[in-house]
Design an enzyme around this catalytic site. Structure first.
Site, PDB file in Angstrom:
ATOM      1  N   ARG A 111       0.886  -1.178   0.000  1.00 23.71           N
ATOM      2  CA  ARG A 111       0.000   0.000   0.000  1.00 23.71           C
ATOM      3  C   ARG A 111       0.911   1.212   0.000  1.00 23.71           C
ATOM      4  NH1 ARG A 111      -5.498   1.255   3.224  1.00 23.71           N
ATOM      5  NH2 ARG A 111      -6.174  -0.051   1.498  1.00 23.71           N
ATOM      6  N   HIS A 138      -6.994   1.289  -6.850  1.00 19.13           N
ATOM      7  CA  HIS A 138      -7.231   0.326  -5.770  1.00 19.13           C
ATOM      8  C   HIS A 138      -7.870  -0.921  -6.395  1.00 19.13           C
ATOM      9  CE1 HIS A 138      -7.664  -1.215  -1.849  1.00 19.13           C
ATOM     10  NE2 HIS A 138      -8.586  -0.419  -1.334  1.00 19.13           N
ATOM     11  N   GLN A 141      -9.862  -3.757  -4.441  1.00 15.94           N
ATOM     12  CA  GLN A 141     -11.168  -3.316  -3.939  1.00 15.94           C
ATOM     13  C   GLN A 141     -12.261  -3.569  -4.971  1.00 15.94           C
ATOM     14  OE1 GLN A 141     -12.012  -1.728  -0.824  1.00 15.94           O
ATOM     15  NE2 GLN A 141     -13.998  -2.330  -1.630  1.00 15.94           N
ATOM     16  N   ASP A 229     -17.407   7.116  -1.935  1.00 11.65           N
ATOM     17  CA  ASP A 229     -16.181   6.920  -1.146  1.00 11.65           C
ATOM     18  C   ASP A 229     -15.934   8.219  -0.383  1.00 11.65           C
ATOM     19  OD1 ASP A 229     -13.807   5.926  -0.089  1.00 11.65           O
ATOM     20  OD2 ASP A 229     -12.637   6.184  -1.929  1.00 11.65           O
ATOM     21  N   CYS A 268     -16.358   1.450  -0.260  1.00 12.76           N
ATOM     22  CA  CYS A 268     -15.220   0.580   0.087  1.00 12.76           C
ATOM     23  C   CYS A 268     -14.903   0.618   1.579  1.00 12.76           C
ATOM     24  CB  CYS A 268     -13.997   0.969  -0.737  1.00 12.76           C
ATOM     25  SG  CYS A 268     -13.354   2.612  -0.363  1.00 12.76           S
ATOM     26  N   ARG A 296     -13.426  -8.651   0.281  1.00 14.52           N
ATOM     27  CA  ARG A 296     -11.996  -8.352   0.104  1.00 14.52           C
ATOM     28  C   ARG A 296     -11.186  -9.625   0.337  1.00 14.52           C
ATOM     29  NH1 ARG A 296     -10.015  -3.319   0.719  1.00 14.52           N
ATOM     30  NH2 ARG A 296      -8.138  -4.306  -0.089  1.00 14.52           N
TER      31      ARG A 296
HETATM   32  N1   CP Z   1     -11.295  -0.378   1.706  1.00 15.42           N
HETATM   33  C1   CP Z   1     -10.045  -0.452   2.202  1.00 15.42           C
HETATM   34  O1   CP Z   1      -9.059  -0.598   1.456  1.00 15.42           O
HETATM   35  O2   CP Z   1      -9.965  -0.388   3.558  1.00 15.42           O
HETATM   36  P1   CP Z   1      -8.637  -0.239   4.437  1.00 15.42           P
HETATM   37  O3   CP Z   1      -8.080   1.133   4.150  1.00 15.42           O
HETATM   38  O4   CP Z   1      -9.116  -0.404   5.832  1.00 15.42           O
HETATM   39  O5   CP Z   1      -7.656  -1.302   4.017  1.00 15.42           O
HETATM   40  N1  NVA Z   2     -10.020   6.734  -1.392  1.00 14.25           N
HETATM   41  C1  NVA Z   2      -9.682   6.222  -0.092  1.00 14.25           C
HETATM   42  C2  NVA Z   2      -9.850   4.743  -0.053  1.00 14.25           C
HETATM   43  C3  NVA Z   2      -9.569   4.097   1.274  1.00 14.25           C
HETATM   44  C4  NVA Z   2      -9.697   2.617   1.243  1.00 14.25           C
HETATM   45  C5  NVA Z   2      -8.258   6.603   0.269  1.00 14.25           C
HETATM   46  O1  NVA Z   2      -7.376   6.515  -0.609  1.00 14.25           O
HETATM   47  O2  NVA Z   2      -8.020   7.000   1.397  1.00 14.25           O
END
Ligand code: CP
Ligand code: NVA
Length: 310
Positions: A111, A138, A141, A229, A268, A296
């Site tokens: 990440r 992502h 997701q 989101d 998400c 997920r």
């Molecule tokens: N939706 C998602 O990726 O959640 P987290 O940020 O908790 O991993």
């Molecule tokens: N768009 C959000 C998604 C989190 C899972 C972010 O990047 O923070």
């Protein structure tokens, strides 16, 4: 020459037939575990003996726990580290990190703050790299989201999905998935919060049906799925401005009433009730957000198997 290593960095890079096979595997594997305790290994333990490194430059709940449990259920294991706990956080290069970790583990999930970091990691790694979210996209997701829609009996081909709010990293993965899965995507984002035009055009030239409709009520009219989101993603600094600019794009009962009568709501998570979505919608009967979160795990197990079990 294409790389023999199966990375999972963007839905745009992976042939539609392979993405379809991953979703099919996710459905089959989820059903096969019905009644199992969560820690029990799948009967075929396809990743027995495999270990994945999971690296985080930013926070995570779902991605972290679902990848870890996913590896356990596939018969393998994982090692989790925050980049700040690694020499990476003190300036060791991502290229050297990639080469070193490739000597220890069978795959790397990252990440990352910047998408450039994950492309550099994949370039220097000799094991598969899986994208656990970047500022650009992502993809894991969206695989879980599409699994959720199919579980609800929806045929993705021709299904109408409407994205409401910030044209962010998650929106980008819906753009990248449109040509692969054949859904119709409507993007409803305020000015200055739109998905980059060049990415929309690239997706359209790959066959995606994407419409841009600024007004959220017009965008949601008769749609099958409404998706929201957060208005403030990790790394965004201008919270106050964003909340003001996006205020008219809240998904609430009034907006949902313009969608099809059986329309579903996806998010998400993490969610901010009273900002991008009202509590009545996210906690209401059309919301599939907790199935989406659970998936997920199942979708990523299929992705892990696709990348590692070659
Ligand atoms: N939706 C998602 O990726 O959640 P987290 O940020 O908790 O991993
Ligand atoms: N768009 C959000 C998604 C989190 C899972 C972010 O990047 O923070």
């Amino acid at each position: 020459m294409t790389s023999p290593i199966k990375h999972f960095l963007s839905l745009a890079d992976i042939p539609a037939s392979e993405l379809r096979a991953i979703l099919d595997e996710a459905h089959v594997r989820k059903k096969a575990r019905t009644g199992y305790p969560k820690g029990k290994v799948d009967a075929d333990a396809p990743l027995s003996g495999y270990t994945v490194a999971m690296l985080f430059e930013k926070s995570s709940t779902r991605t972290r726990f679902s990848f870890d449990m996913g590896m356990r259920q596939l018969g393998g294991s994982s090692i989790t580290a925050s980049s700040n706990d690694m020499q990476l956080g003190r300036g060791e290069t991502i290229e050297d990190t990639a080469q070193v970790l490739s000597r220890f583990v069978d795959g790397i999930m990252l990440r990352a703050n910047s998408h450039d970091t994950i492309t550099a990691l994949a370039h220097s790694a000799s094991v598969p790299v899986i994208n656990g979210l970047t500022d650009y996209n992502h993809p894991c997701q969206i695989m879980a989201d599409l699994q959720t829609l199919e579980e609800q009996g929806r045929d993705l081909r021709g299904l109408s999905l409407t994205w409401v709010g910030d044209g962010n990293n998650v929106a980008m993965s819906f753009v990248n998935g449109a040509a692969k899965f054949g859904y119709r995507l409507v993007l409803s984002c305020p000015q200055n919060y739109q998905v980059r035009g060049q990415d929309v055009e690239r997706a359209r030239s790959a066959g995606a049906k994407i419409e841009i409709i600024g007004d959220p009520k017009n965008a949601c009219a008769s749609t099958d799925v409404v998706i929201a989101d957060t208005w403030v993603s990790m790394g965004d600094s201008d919270k106050k401005q964003r909340l003001a600019d996006l205020a008219d794009w809240q998904v609430n009962d009034e907006l949902m009433s313009t969608a099809a009568s059986d329309a579903l709501f996806l998010h998400c998570l993490p969610a901010h009730r009273g900002e991008e979505v009202s509590a009545s919608v996210i906690d209401g009967p059309r919301s599939a957000v907790f199935d989406e979160a659970e998936n997920r795990l199942h979708a990523q197990k299929a992705i892990l198997k696709y990348c590692l079990d070659t």
